[in-house]
Design an enzyme around this catalytic site. Structure first.
Site, PDB file in Angstrom:
ATOM      1  N   ALA A 183      44.639 -81.717  33.503  1.00  0.00           N
ATOM      2  CA  ALA A 183      44.106 -80.427  33.965  1.00  0.00           C
ATOM      3  C   ALA A 183      42.587 -80.507  34.105  1.00  0.00           C
ATOM      4  O   ALA A 183      42.011 -79.976  35.060  1.00  0.00           O
ATOM      5  CB  ALA A 183      44.498 -79.313  33.001  1.00  0.00           C
ATOM      6  N   ASP A 184      41.923 -81.162  33.165  1.00  0.00           N
ATOM      7  CA  ASP A 184      40.476 -81.383  33.271  1.00  0.00           C
ATOM      8  C   ASP A 184      40.140 -82.201  34.505  1.00  0.00           C
ATOM      9  O   ASP A 184      39.201 -81.883  35.253  1.00  0.00           O
ATOM     10  CB  ASP A 184      39.963 -82.118  32.033  1.00  0.00           C
ATOM     11  CG  ASP A 184      39.663 -81.203  30.869  1.00  0.00           C
ATOM     12  OD1 ASP A 184      39.387 -80.013  31.095  1.00  0.00           O
ATOM     13  OD2 ASP A 184      39.706 -81.674  29.720  1.00  0.00           O
ATOM     14  N   GLU A 185      40.879 -83.285  34.716  1.00  0.00           N
ATOM     15  CA  GLU A 185      40.548 -84.191  35.816  1.00  0.00           C
ATOM     16  C   GLU A 185      40.778 -83.540  37.175  1.00  0.00           C
ATOM     17  O   GLU A 185      39.950 -83.681  38.091  1.00  0.00           O
ATOM     18  CB  GLU A 185      41.361 -85.472  35.679  1.00  0.00           C
ATOM     19  CG  GLU A 185      40.960 -86.288  34.444  1.00  0.00           C
ATOM     20  CD  GLU A 185      41.845 -87.494  34.224  1.00  0.00           C
ATOM     21  OE1 GLU A 185      42.814 -87.677  34.991  1.00  0.00           O
ATOM     22  OE2 GLU A 185      41.571 -88.259  33.283  1.00  0.00           O
ATOM     23  N   GLY A 244      38.035 -81.168  37.829  1.00  0.00           N
ATOM     24  CA  GLY A 244      36.848 -81.892  38.280  1.00  0.00           C
ATOM     25  C   GLY A 244      36.919 -82.244  39.756  1.00  0.00           C
ATOM     26  O   GLY A 244      35.923 -82.142  40.489  1.00  0.00           O
TER      27      GLY A 244
END
Length: 419
Positions: free
Chosen positions: A190-192, A195
């Site tokens: 989810a972070d990637e 980004g």
């Protein structure tokens, strides 16, 4: 070949974004992932860190070791902080906040991942900086966005994977003996993805600014990005009102499309169309299955999944991994092994694509990093400087960008404003 320039203050940036300067007030993963993408494509990225530094510098083991064999930063930090200048500024101090505002006057992009309105008290929010620099593209990355009932909540990848539905479809299916256990993915996906969405949105905003002269505020939320990344599973619910469930390695819309046990491990077989399925049946000497009306179309194969899978599993159990992969590749049936991470980095395809970039930073730490994946014919990504030591570029920036003399810099250091 990749450009493996020595680490240090970057004075020779190339690439499609080499004309842009980014103030990176983010930490952990989603924001730094965003800014490393911009940095690899040539942007100057000034990573503003607190005096104690980005939290991920301590997210180990494993840790880097410098020339004196002393442990320093965690390996985690190195995955998303290449090609950046580390500048330590305590902007909770009014003098520190003023330094950031001065830098923002000439910056093109600012990326931050503080809580909603968390930078307002320092005069570093979008409204304040927009007055000083109307061309600034300001990207805020939060767990749940700037609006909505959850906007004040903190958001971490694990939490977002759960709330955004991903964990409800990841893992082994429920059986009579074993309930389905929700599972997160093996990386902070989810972070990637946030980004990547943030970087794409920033570049769109820069294109708009190039036409109009106007900067803007980008509100990018992990939760929203996770919902967007549900892709076919989200559409399966929206269109068909079918609640997706964990299916292990099965695919909800394709058969056969999973990992199958063979004599010495597992092999992935991924048939995306009827022709590939026919080829699979020919290789396995199952021609009658290939022409059976129950299995001739993908829709019928999905409807008769259990019966077909049992037949395929029985036949594949007679093959070794190498034997079946070689036969299927010759027949143009998509297939492959399940590699460990060491297997991945030993793979000849990884070497041929130059996906590992060795770097060395100023303290002598050798840092292998993973390359930017897209290959440009005219303006390739460059690898100019290793993930920096904490505060590696503070003094140089104060001197060259803000025109401070040695006495002024030392006064700021002694006051704890910079480090």
């Amino acid at each position: 070949m990749p450009d493996h320039a020595p680490s240090g203050t970057d004075t020779s940036r190339t690439g499609p974004l080499s004309h842009l300067t980014v103030l990176d007030l983010s930490r952990i993963l989603a924001g730094p992932w965003t800014t490393q993408i911009l940095a690899d494509l040539g942007a100057r990225v000034i990573k503003i860190e607190s005096i104690s530094g980005d939290d991920t510098r301590r997210w180990g083991p494993p840790f880097l070791h410098n020339e004196a064999e002393q442990p320093s930063d965690a390996a985690y930090f190195t995955c998303c902080n290449r090609n950046k200048e580390s500048v330590c500024v305590d902007f909770s101090n009014p003098e520190g906040a003023e330094l950031i505002r001065t830098l923002a006057k000439s910056a093109d992009i600012l990326v931050e991942n503080f809580k909603v309105d968390g930078l307002k008290k320092y005069g570093l929010d979008y409204a304040s900086l927009h007055k000083m620099n109307p061309r600034l593209v300001y990207c805020s990355i939060t767990g749940f966005g700037q609006t909505g009932p959850y906007s004040a909540r903190a958001g971490y990848d694990f939490l977002i994977q759960g709330m955004g539905g991903l964990m409800s479809i990841t893992g082994q299916p429920e059986t009579a003996a074993q309930p389905a256990e929700p599972l997160k993915t093996g990386v902070a996906i989810a972070d990637e993805f946030t980004g990547m969405y943030a970087a794409t949105s920033i570049l769109a905003a820069i294109a708009h600014r190039d036409r109009t002269g106007e900067g803007q505020h980008i509100d990018c939320a992990l939760f929203d990005c996770q919902v967007a990344m549900l892709a076919n599973q989200g559409s399966n619910w929206l269109v068909g009102k079918r609640t997706p469930r964990p299916m292990g390695n099965n695919h909800p819309n394709l058969v056969p499309y999973r990992a199958y046990p063979v004599q010495d491990g597992h092999v992935i077989i991924a048939c995306g169309n009827d022709r590939q399925f026919q080829s699979l049946c020919n290789v396995l000497e199952l021609s009658t299955i290939g022409t059976d009306p129950q299995f001739q179309t993908n829709a019928n194969r999905v409807a008769n999944r259990d019966q077909l899978e049992s037949i395929l599993e029985d036949r594949l159990s007679h093959y070794s991994r190498e034997q079946i992969i070689k036969a299927l590749e010759a027949a143009s049936v998509p297939c492959g092994p399940i590699n460990t991470i060491p297997d991945v980095f030993d793979d000849p395809q990884v070497a041929a694509r130059e996906m590992v970039v060795p770097m060395t930073r100023s303290d002598g730490s050798d840092i292998p990093t993973v390359a930017y994946p897209a290959k440009f014919s005219a303006t390739p990504a460059t690898y100019r400087s290793a993930p920096p030591k904490l505060g590696d570029h503070t003094r140089a920036l104060l001197e060259h960008d803000l025109n401070l003399d040695a006495r002024s810099i030392e006064a700021l250091v002694q006051a704890g404003v910079v480090a």
